[in-house]
Scaffold this motif. Sequence first.
Motif, PDB file in Angstrom:
ATOM      1  N   SER A  53     -73.075 -35.435 -11.917  1.00 48.78           N
ATOM      2  CA  SER A  53     -74.394 -36.021 -12.216  1.00 48.78           C
ATOM      3  C   SER A  53     -74.621 -36.138 -13.710  1.00 48.78           C
ATOM      4  O   SER A  53     -75.065 -37.187 -14.206  1.00 48.78           O
ATOM      5  N   ARG A  54     -74.298 -35.083 -14.462  1.00 48.89           N
ATOM      6  CA  ARG A  54     -74.515 -35.117 -15.904  1.00 48.89           C
ATOM      7  C   ARG A  54     -73.593 -36.121 -16.586  1.00 48.89           C
ATOM      8  O   ARG A  54     -74.004 -36.838 -17.495  1.00 48.89           O
ATOM      9  N   VAL A  55     -72.336 -36.173 -16.162  1.00 49.60           N
ATOM     10  CA  VAL A  55     -71.400 -37.120 -16.766  1.00 49.60           C
ATOM     11  C   VAL A  55     -71.822 -38.544 -16.450  1.00 49.60           C
ATOM     12  O   VAL A  55     -71.811 -39.425 -17.323  1.00 49.60           O
ATOM     13  N   ALA A  56     -72.188 -38.809 -15.201  1.00 50.78           N
ATOM     14  CA  ALA A  56     -72.592 -40.161 -14.812  1.00 50.78           C
ATOM     15  C   ALA A  56     -73.802 -40.626 -15.605  1.00 50.78           C
ATOM     16  O   ALA A  56     -73.853 -41.766 -16.085  1.00 50.78           O
ATOM     17  N   THR A  57     -74.779 -39.746 -15.775  1.00 53.90           N
ATOM     18  CA  THR A  57     -75.976 -40.098 -16.541  1.00 53.90           C
ATOM     19  C   THR A  57     -75.635 -40.366 -17.998  1.00 53.90           C
ATOM     20  O   THR A  57     -76.103 -41.343 -18.597  1.00 53.90           O
ATOM     21  N   ARG A  58     -74.820 -39.506 -18.594  1.00 57.33           N
ATOM     22  CA  ARG A  58     -74.463 -39.649 -20.007  1.00 57.33           C
ATOM     23  C   ARG A  58     -73.634 -40.906 -20.251  1.00 57.33           C
ATOM     24  O   ARG A  58     -73.792 -41.575 -21.280  1.00 57.33           O
ATOM     25  N   ALA A  59     -72.734 -41.219 -19.307  1.00 56.03           N
ATOM     26  CA  ALA A  59     -71.838 -42.366 -19.487  1.00 56.03           C
ATOM     27  C   ALA A  59     -72.443 -43.672 -19.006  1.00 56.03           C
ATOM     28  O   ALA A  59     -71.936 -44.746 -19.340  1.00 56.03           O
ATOM     29  N   GLY A  60     -73.523 -43.595 -18.225  1.00 54.09           N
ATOM     30  CA  GLY A  60     -74.121 -44.807 -17.687  1.00 54.09           C
ATOM     31  C   GLY A  60     -73.278 -45.446 -16.611  1.00 54.09           C
ATOM     32  O   GLY A  60     -73.168 -46.672 -16.524  1.00 54.09           O
ATOM     33  N   VAL A  61     -72.656 -44.601 -15.776  1.00 53.42           N
ATOM     34  CA  VAL A  61     -71.812 -45.103 -14.696  1.00 53.42           C
ATOM     35  C   VAL A  61     -72.327 -44.552 -13.372  1.00 53.42           C
ATOM     36  O   VAL A  61     -73.160 -43.652 -13.328  1.00 53.42           O
ATOM     37  N   SER A  62     -71.803 -45.087 -12.297  1.00 51.06           N
ATOM     38  CA  SER A  62     -72.195 -44.642 -10.974  1.00 51.06           C
ATOM     39  C   SER A  62     -71.555 -43.303 -10.636  1.00 51.06           C
ATOM     40  O   SER A  62     -70.356 -43.103 -10.849  1.00 51.06           O
ATOM     41  N   LYS A  63     -72.357 -42.389 -10.081  1.00 49.20           N
ATOM     42  CA  LYS A  63     -71.802 -41.108  -9.655  1.00 49.20           C
ATOM     43  C   LYS A  63     -70.778 -41.300  -8.542  1.00 49.20           C
ATOM     44  O   LYS A  63     -69.804 -40.546  -8.450  1.00 49.20           O
ATOM     45  N   MET A  64     -70.970 -42.308  -7.712  1.00 48.27           N
ATOM     46  CA  MET A  64     -70.015 -42.571  -6.638  1.00 48.27           C
ATOM     47  C   MET A  64     -68.649 -42.950  -7.194  1.00 48.27           C
ATOM     48  O   MET A  64     -67.613 -42.645  -6.592  1.00 48.27           O
ATOM     49  N   THR A  65     -68.625 -43.613  -8.358  1.00 47.73           N
ATOM     50  CA  THR A  65     -67.348 -43.951  -8.995  1.00 47.73           C
ATOM     51  C   THR A  65     -66.598 -42.691  -9.370  1.00 47.73           C
ATOM     52  O   THR A  65     -65.376 -42.595  -9.205  1.00 47.73           O
TER      53      THR A  65
END
Length: 215
Positions: A53-65
Motif C-alpha cells: 500500500s505504501r509503495v503503491a501510493t508513493r509510486a502512483g501505481v496500482s496495488k494490484m500491479t
Amino acid sequence: METTDAEGPEPGPEPTPLKPGRGRRKAEDVRHATLTAAAELLLAEGVHALTFSRVATRAGVSKMTLYKWWPSPGALAFDAYFNAFQATLEFPDTGDIRRDLTTQLNTFVDLLNRNGSVVAGIIGAAQGDADLAEALSTHYVTQRRALAVARLTLARQAGQVRADADLEAIVDQLWGAVYHRLLMPAQPLNREFVDALIANLFQGIAVPEARKPAT
C-alpha cells in the motif's frame, strides 16, 4: 530491529509518481517508479516498514500491479535493494586476484557501513518469508557466489591460486566473515578487517610468488 539510521545513496530529486490515466503505461516505467519508491522506503525506514500500500501510493501505481509482479513485500524489498546496488557490487578483474578481492570486499564493507541495518533486516525477514528467502537465494546469494568463484577460477588458471584450493570455501571464508561481523557485531567491520582477512587467506591459498601484497 532499528533501521532509521540507515543511509542510502546520495539524495537526488524526488521521483515523480506516475499519474493515472486512460492510456496504458509502459511496464518499464511502472517498474522503475515502483522500485524507486520501494528503495526510498527501505533505506529510510527498513524492510518492515515497506508495504504494498505504501509503495503503491508513493509510486502512483496500482496495488494490484504489485501483487501481480511480486509475491510479497519482502520480495519487493529485496528487488529494490538489488536494483539500487547491483552496479556497486560488480566484481572487478584487473588480472590480480588479491587486488580484486580486496577491492570488492572493501566496496561491500563500505556499502554495509552505510546500509547494514537494511541488509540485516532483509536477512532477518527472509527467515519468516519464504518468497523473500527464495528471491534472496536465487537472485542474490547464488549469483554473487558464482561471480566470486568464476573470478577465483580464472586466478587459479593463471597460477595465482593453488590448484587444490577449495574455491567455494574461500567465498565462505571471506564474505561469510563479513556477514558474521554485520550480524554479530562484536568487532568492527572496516577496511582493516578486510586487509586482515585477505592477508590470512593468501598465506594458505596463494602460490609462493603471489603471497605478497600487490604494489
